[in-house]
Scaffold this motif. Structure first.
Motif, mmCIF file in Angstrom:
data_model
loop_
_atom_site.group_PDB
_atom_site.id
_atom_site.type_symbol
_atom_site.label_atom_id
_atom_site.label_comp_id
_atom_site.label_asym_id
_atom_site.label_seq_id
_atom_site.Cartn_x
_atom_site.Cartn_y
_atom_site.Cartn_z
ATOM 1 N N LYS A 106 0.655 -1.198 0.053
ATOM 2 C CA LYS A 106 0.063 0.037 -0.014
ATOM 3 C C LYS A 106 0.802 1.485 0.118
ATOM 4 C CE LYS A 106 -3.909 -2.077 2.426
ATOM 5 N NZ LYS A 106 -4.931 -2.225 1.591
ATOM 6 N N LYS A 146 -2.799 1.237 8.453
ATOM 7 C CA LYS A 146 -2.860 0.169 7.544
ATOM 8 C C LYS A 146 -1.394 -0.700 7.432
ATOM 9 C CE LYS A 146 -6.099 2.224 4.334
ATOM 10 N NZ LYS A 146 -6.380 2.532 2.808
ATOM 11 N N ASP A 153 -9.726 -7.756 3.355
ATOM 12 C CA ASP A 153 -11.180 -7.523 3.829
ATOM 13 C C ASP A 153 -11.187 -6.733 5.188
ATOM 14 O OD1 ASP A 153 -12.374 -9.105 1.701
ATOM 15 O OD2 ASP A 153 -12.303 -11.028 2.962
ATOM 16 N N GLY A 154 -10.231 -5.683 5.053
ATOM 17 C CA GLY A 154 -10.273 -4.911 6.353
ATOM 18 C C GLY A 154 -9.320 -5.392 7.238
ATOM 19 N N GLU A 184 -4.613 9.707 6.073
ATOM 20 C CA GLU A 184 -5.600 10.634 6.356
ATOM 21 C C GLU A 184 -6.934 9.903 6.459
ATOM 22 O OE1 GLU A 184 -7.160 14.654 4.087
ATOM 23 O OE2 GLU A 184 -5.568 13.335 3.179
ATOM 24 N N ILE A 186 -10.553 9.693 5.512
ATOM 25 C CA ILE A 186 -11.548 10.440 4.467
ATOM 26 C C ILE A 186 -12.967 10.320 4.823
ATOM 27 C CG2 ILE A 186 -12.262 10.496 2.050
ATOM 28 C CD1 ILE A 186 -9.103 11.160 2.450
ATOM 29 N N GLU A 191 -18.439 4.334 -1.453
ATOM 30 C CA GLU A 191 -17.223 3.552 -2.190
ATOM 31 C C GLU A 191 -17.485 2.966 -3.559
ATOM 32 O OE1 GLU A 191 -14.532 1.456 0.361
ATOM 33 O OE2 GLU A 191 -15.768 2.089 2.425
ATOM 34 N N GLU A 256 -9.837 0.901 -6.395
ATOM 35 C CA GLU A 256 -11.106 1.211 -5.460
ATOM 36 C C GLU A 256 -10.988 2.757 -5.114
ATOM 37 O OE1 GLU A 256 -10.549 -1.188 -1.802
ATOM 38 O OE2 GLU A 256 -10.603 -2.957 -2.894
ATOM 39 N N GLU A 269 -7.305 1.793 -3.220
ATOM 40 C CA GLU A 269 -6.290 0.860 -3.345
ATOM 41 C C GLU A 269 -6.432 0.238 -4.704
ATOM 42 O OE1 GLU A 269 -6.073 -3.272 -0.828
ATOM 43 O OE2 GLU A 269 -8.064 -2.248 -0.787
#
Ligand SMILES: Nc1ncnc2c1ncn2[C@@H]1O[C@H](COP(=O)(O)OP(=O)(O)OP(=O)(O)O)[C@@H](O)[C@H]1O
Ligand SMILES: [Mg+2]
Length: 391
Positions: A106, A146, A153-154, A184, A186, A191, A256, A269
């Motif tokens: 990421k 993250k 899946d989170g 940050e 959001i 989504e 995403e 993402e």
């Protein structure tokens, strides 16, 4: 690749994405091999050829590459250095090792987006709590933490509201040896996601913008087309195509994005493979993401991406504590008219994606209600008349 026989795609990983690639391969006369970690994995159950081995082992990757003309991926949990080795040994990887390195990290994704000048959350790698506090001093709380790699899946995403909350996450991350990124937070209105299929020489097809409805970091529903203004949808598609070209993606790229409460787009993402937001395309588009992924990685002409109905909704079948024997409820789901059921052959576990259901219709609300009802029936979480979830 010779013209006298069908090219042989090899897929690293054998989850549901590989399973649906195998399904899409059949009408094209292809028989992909998969690299599975166990013989009962989703795609290993259906592929003509399954090699068993960890995707982190050079030997296992080599054995797949040895029986493949082109190697592609079901997931990004691989070591990019090993992929570069395979390329150096003359194997064709699509997407390339360089693209996979971005797809699995990421932080690399955020840097690429920054370089392209695309809107994305502010970010920084955070080795310790002081770095998080410094970040929060500029961007405020909450902060999104993250895991740079390995999340899905989170799992690997935490919204923290205070230094104490951040400290707790960092302790866990350090114990697991996970490098962390701060982002940050959001304010999200909805989504969305956009898929692009791209061939090595650059020909590309962009799919319609879909809305992904997430709960607890897991995608529950996909609504196509996304209920957003045409101008915003056009920008989202342009962003995705720009990213695919700039990175040199071959195969499917999924992007995403967030529509913010201020009505702007923010890129979240990237995934450089078929994506959960594109399962609707199996029945809902002229050419599914899985077929176009295969066509793209084999450098074959791409198929059209248009919708086959005014409204297409996919609901994921997610394992719940009461799911138990899902097959026993399959007839009830099939009794609902117009419901396309896809089961992945996986054992039920809470939160696990076990399958999905797609419904085509005239309007989103109606398709969504039926897809939700079928998915809940299968998961054992409801599905009675009164529990329909309307849009
Ligand atoms: N910067 C942010 N601000 C607010 N919410 C966020 C932010 N980043 C992520 N989220 C929320 O967390 C969810 C999961 O984040 P993300 O997609 O980055 O992680 P993931 O677990 O890798 O997801 P996936 O299952 O798609 O692989 C997002 O769908 C969104 O709801
Ligand atoms: Mg995501």
């Amino acid at each position: 690749m010779t013209e006298s026989r069908a090219p042989r795609p090899g897929i690293v990983g054998a989850g549901q994405l590989a399973r649906m690639m195998v399904q899409a391969a059949i009408p094209l006369g292809l028989t992909p091999a998969v690299l599975a970690t166990a013989p009962d994995e989703s795609a290993a159950l259906v592929a003509a050829r399954s090699l068993i081995g960890p995707p982190t082992s050079l030997d296992a990757l080599r054995s797949l590459a040895a029986v493949s003309d082109v190697v592609t991926f079901d997931h990004e949990l691989v070591d990019a250095a090993l992929l570069r080795r395979l390329e150096a040994e003359g194997h064709i990887l699509r997407p390339s090792a360089a693209v996979m390195a971005v797809g699995q990290d990421k932080w690399f994704q955020r840097r690429e987006l920054e370089q392209l000048g695309l809107p994305a959350p502010a970010f920084r790698p955070v080795p310790d709590l002081a770095a998080v506090e410094e970040f929060a001093a500029t961007y405020g709380w909450p902060v999104v933490l993250k895991a740079r790699r390995g999340g899905y899946d989170g799992r690997g995403v935490w919204v923290v509201h205070s230094p104490a909350g951040a400290a707790e996450v960092l302790v866990g991350a350090r114990a697991a040896g996970t490098f962390m990124l701060a982002e940050e937070w959001i304010a999200i209105e909805r989504e969305i996601a956009v898929l692009v299929a791209r061939r090595p020489a650059g020909e590309a097809v962009t799919y319609p913008v879909v809305e992904t409805v997430q709960r607890d970091g897991i995608c529950h529903e996909v609504l196509a087309p996304a209920p957003i203004a045409t101008g915003l949808a056009d920008s989202a598609r342009a962003f995705a195509l720009h990213i695919a070209e700039a990175l040199g993606v071959t195969g499917i790229l999924a992007v995403e994005m967030f529509v913010t409460r201020a009505g702007t787009l923010v890129v979240n993402e990237l995934a450089v493979r078929p994506h959960n937001s594109g399962h609707y395309s199996i029945e809902g588009c002229v050419t599914s993401q899985f077929e176009n992924h295969l066509r793209a990685v084999l450098d074959w002409p791409l198929g059209a991406s248009g919708l086959t109905a005014p409204a297409v909704v996919t609901a994921n079948v997610l394992g719940a504590p009461q799911t138990g024997d899902l097959m026993s409820r399959l007839p009830d789901a099939l009794a609902l008219p117009g419901v396309h059921v896809h089961l992945y052959g996986k054992a039920a576990r809470p939160g696990r994606k076990l399958g999905h259901v797609t419904v085509l219709g005239a309007v989103i609300a109606e398709a969504r209600a039926r897809a939700g009802r079928a998915a809940a029936l299968l998961a054992g979480t409801g599905g009675a008349e009164g529990s329909e979830e309307a849009a």
